[in-house]
Write an enzyme that holds these catalytic residues in place. Structure first.
Site, mmCIF file in Angstrom:
data_model
loop_
_atom_site.group_PDB
_atom_site.id
_atom_site.type_symbol
_atom_site.label_atom_id
_atom_site.label_comp_id
_atom_site.label_asym_id
_atom_site.label_seq_id
_atom_site.Cartn_x
_atom_site.Cartn_y
_atom_site.Cartn_z
ATOM 1 C CD GLU A 142 40.901 45.736 47.155
ATOM 2 O OE1 GLU A 142 39.777 45.227 47.078
ATOM 3 O OE2 GLU A 142 41.463 46.299 46.197
ATOM 4 C CD GLU A 295 44.959 44.399 43.765
ATOM 5 O OE1 GLU A 295 43.884 44.719 43.222
ATOM 6 O OE2 GLU A 295 45.046 43.553 44.670
HETATM 7 C C1 GAL Z 1 40.849 44.416 43.651
HETATM 8 C C2 GAL Z 1 41.260 43.134 44.343
HETATM 9 C C3 GAL Z 1 41.876 42.166 43.350
HETATM 10 C C4 GAL Z 1 41.017 42.036 42.134
HETATM 11 C C5 GAL Z 1 40.809 43.409 41.544
HETATM 12 C C6 GAL Z 1 39.995 43.384 40.298
HETATM 13 O O1 GAL Z 1 40.002 45.193 44.409
HETATM 14 O O2 GAL Z 1 42.191 43.395 45.351
HETATM 15 O O3 GAL Z 1 42.056 40.914 43.955
HETATM 16 O O4 GAL Z 1 39.805 41.443 42.467
HETATM 17 O O5 GAL Z 1 40.148 44.212 42.475
HETATM 18 O O6 GAL Z 1 39.882 44.673 39.737
#
Ligand code: GAL
Ligand code: ZN
Length: 662
Positions: A142, A295
């Site tokens: 990110e 994710e």
């Molecule tokens: C994302 C990040 C992850 C984790 C996640 C939690 O933005 O890439 O590492 O922190 O949020 O929701």
């Protein structure tokens, strides 16, 4: 389709790993992302590289037929590095050094940090670059913040300006530095935009800093991509975007990547799942290709507080929502909540106890079983759209450099059109400066302050070839130096729209301005935020202001200028949701675009198409916790159940249909 999970073996005793891998296999996972924050585990002290644990983790997972995506760990520089080289730490807008203790505390322009980046990325790429168990790489994590104002950034910014303008007088001229005696005689005199505590920098300087920082971020990513591409074979490279991070041009970065991915956390914005859909479409748009969700939310999140846990069926629904928008890979975040660290209560597929009884595990396992059946049906399909929205990070920066444009918010204006299109059940594609507009019948270009010859030609050709183009207030008012045009607004696009903007006004409280005449004579809309007073000239007024002084003076608020089969529409105002809903329904009719299906509110309808055969899969996704229904034209097959559906068809709470059309 790829289906899997983000896994942190370094957080768990090694004797647990094989059980994890077994449970993953049972859920029909085929892919695991690893290591994107594991720098200190790989390199505990400078130069002492230890891959033995990662080897064993990969081996354990591969034994269960799980493919690996490796993250480069640069989002989390270890303490030995920042202690030895505090100069790699970023400096924020308030001129404070961003301290270690969290993550993302480094500067993308730091020469020292790039050396360390090169070392760790090369070590990983040399080790795993030809390993067949590793299918791809994710750079960093990110990217896009913090925006940095350190000494390295200052020096590099001056070099960047020198490169761009060559001559300091050229810069003075293009920045308008005669205003308030800003004329520079040396490059070193040029401040950073946050140097002036009154936060009112020269708009050209401000915009150039945004461009510079975007290119720095894109350049830092490319720096990693180049190493990976040199050292690897048959492995792709991606980055996990957060599409709403405004600090770099995602379209530009995507050019350097094989695959775009993003991190989909809908409950952060649960009230407006339409915005979540926009994130999917933007990620599709940056490469005009299917993407991955690297994710995917499957549990509660640690934000300022814990967000509510997904309701039963909601994770499954988000999964299909992602796929409906063109996701070809779904990777859930994360496998199991960690017992320690900042995210110790961030949920995962499992609960802290690691038991297979976790409802989250049971739900994704059932999705895994479904995808094992229907995945091949989806493979090879893409997203085609008749409607495009023009989205530009650079135009947003231009708006942002000039605070007197408040109350207009670029993102909000985009969202207003997007949400109306969402409700109209049509596929939408985001396009930008270098995108191909072929195939679009309707292109909406909200708030485009800067127009140059290239954009003028692009939009004129689009209309000449029969396209319907929609522009709005604050369009064509500037050049790319961020200077206001000396032509009547909308500047270079006046001829295309056939109009002249004689006056304009922000609309805060008073005077109240209303508009009527759009389609239905009886309806009236209240202007919000902004009003352009249009002298229609050769264009046809479609709606006029009828209150306040813009009404008294007889100005038009919405116009159409026909060009053979094409037309250019200008919308002079922003309004409430009813204005966008009616405008969009009118524009879709003008462009001859039909909804994919019609159904209740809170249903999302999207379509994926197989380009060679024309086979269409229609996805219907119920975002609500109550039953909804949709009207089907004739008999269709639901590929999830292989059952025929026709007429009015009901979806259960968070239910999903995937209908085969041809
Ligand atoms: C994302 C990040 C992850 C984790 C996640 C939690 O933005 O890439 O590492 O922190 O949020 O929701
Ligand atoms: Zn910096």
């Amino acid at each position: 389709m790829n289906f899997g999970v983000d896994y942190y073996p370094e957080h768990w005793p090694e004797d647990r790993w094989s059980k994890d891998a077994k449970l993953m296999e049972e859920a029909k996972f085929d892919t695991v992302r690893l290591a994107e924050f594991a720098w200190s585990k790989i390199e505990g002290t400078e130069g002492e590289i230890d891959f033995t644990w990662l080897d064993r983790a990969i081996e354990t997972l591969a034994n269960r037929n799980l493919d690996i995506v490796l993250g480069t760990p640069t989002a989390a520089p270890p303490p030995w590095l920042t202690e030895k080289h505090p100069e790699v730490l970023a400096v924020n807008e308030d001129k404070e050094v961003v301290k270690p203790g969290h993550r993302r505390h480094y500067c993308v322009n730091s020469k020292v940090y790039r050396d360390y980046t090169k070392a760790i990325v090369s070590e990983m790429a040399e080790k795993y670059g030809e390993d067949e168990r590793v299918i791809g790489w994710q750079t960093d994590n990110e990217l896009g913040h913090p925006v940095c104002y350190c000494d390295d950034c200052r020096t590099k910014f001056h070099a960047w300006l020198r490169d761009k303008y060559e001559d300091i007088d050229e810069l003075n001229n293009r920045w308008g530095t005669t205003f308030w005696s800003h004329e520079y005689t040396e490059w070193s005199q040029i401040p950073l935009p946050n140097d002036n505590p009154r936060k009112g920098p020269n708009p050209s300087l401000h915009l150039d800093y945004k461009r510079f920082f975007s290119q720095s971020t894109v350049g830092y990513n490319k720096f990693q991509v180049d190493i990976l591409q040199d050292e690897t074979e048959n492995q792709w490279v991606c980055h996990n975007f957060m599409p709403h991070f405004p600090n770099f041009d995602h379209f530009e970065m995507a050019q350097d990547l094989d695959l775009a991915t993003w991190d989909h956390y809908p409950t952060e914005i649960r009230e407006s799942y339409k915005e979540v859909s926009a994130g999917h479409d933007l990620t599709y748009g940056v490469k005009d290709k299917p993407f991955w969700v690297m994710e995917e939310q499957c549990s509660y999140l640690t934000r300022d507080d814990l967000t509510p846990a997904p309701r039963p069926g909601e994770t499954r629904m988000w999964t299909y929502q992602s796929i409906a928008h063109g996701a070809d890979g779904i990777i859930y975040f994360r496998w199991r909540p960690c017992r320690f660290g900042d995210e110790q209560f961030h949920g995962g597929v499992l609960q802290h106890d690691g038991s297979r009884e976790s409802p989250g595990y049971q739900e994704v396992k059932s999705v895994g079983n479904e995808l094992a059946e229907v995945g091949t049906e989806i493979d090879g399909t893409v997203v085609e759209a008749d409607v495009g929205i023009y989205y530009s990070f650079e135009q947003n920066w231009s708006m942002d450099t000039y605070r007197f444009h408040s109350p207009i918010d670029y993102e909000d204006e985009i969202a207003s059109y997007y949400n109306a299109l969402f409700a109209a059940n049509v596929n939408v594609k985001f396009v930008s400066r270098n995108s191909d507009l072929n195939g679009l019948d309707l292109l909406i270009v909200p708030v485009l302050p800067m127009v140059d010859e290239f954009l003028q030609d692009k939009f004129e050709s689009f209309v000449k070839e029969g396209g319907k183009l929609v522009g709005t207030f604050r369009t064509g008012i500037k050049d790319f130096d961020n200077h206001v045009t000396d032509k009547t607004f909308p500047g270079r696009l006046s001829e295309l729209f056939g109009i002249s903007i004689r006056e304009f006004t922000p609309v805060k409280d008073k005077p109240e301005v209303t508009l009527s005449g759009l389609q239905d004579e009886g309806k009236s809309y209240t202007a919000k935020d902004w009003v352009d007073c249009i002298d229609p000239g050769e264009a046809e007024p479609l709606a006029k202001y009828d209150q306040g002084w813009p009404g008294d003076r007889g100005y038009a608020g919405v116009t159409r200028n026909n060009h053979d089969d094409g037309a250019a529409y200008y919308v002079g105002l922003s309004g409430e949701a009813d204005l966008y809903r009616d405008l969009v329904s009118y524009l879709l009719k003008e462009a001859g675009i039909e909804p994919i299906l019609t159904g209740d509110e809170n249903l999302e309808v999207r379509k994926r198409t197989e380009p060679e055969t024309g086979k269409e899969l229609v996805f219907v996704v119920n975002h609500s916790s109550s039953q909804k229904s949709v009207q089907l034209p004739g008999k269709l097959t639901d590929v999830l159940t292989e059952k025929e559906k026709s007429g009015t068809t009901t979806l259960e709470p968070f239910g999903v249909l995937i209908l085969r059309q041809k």
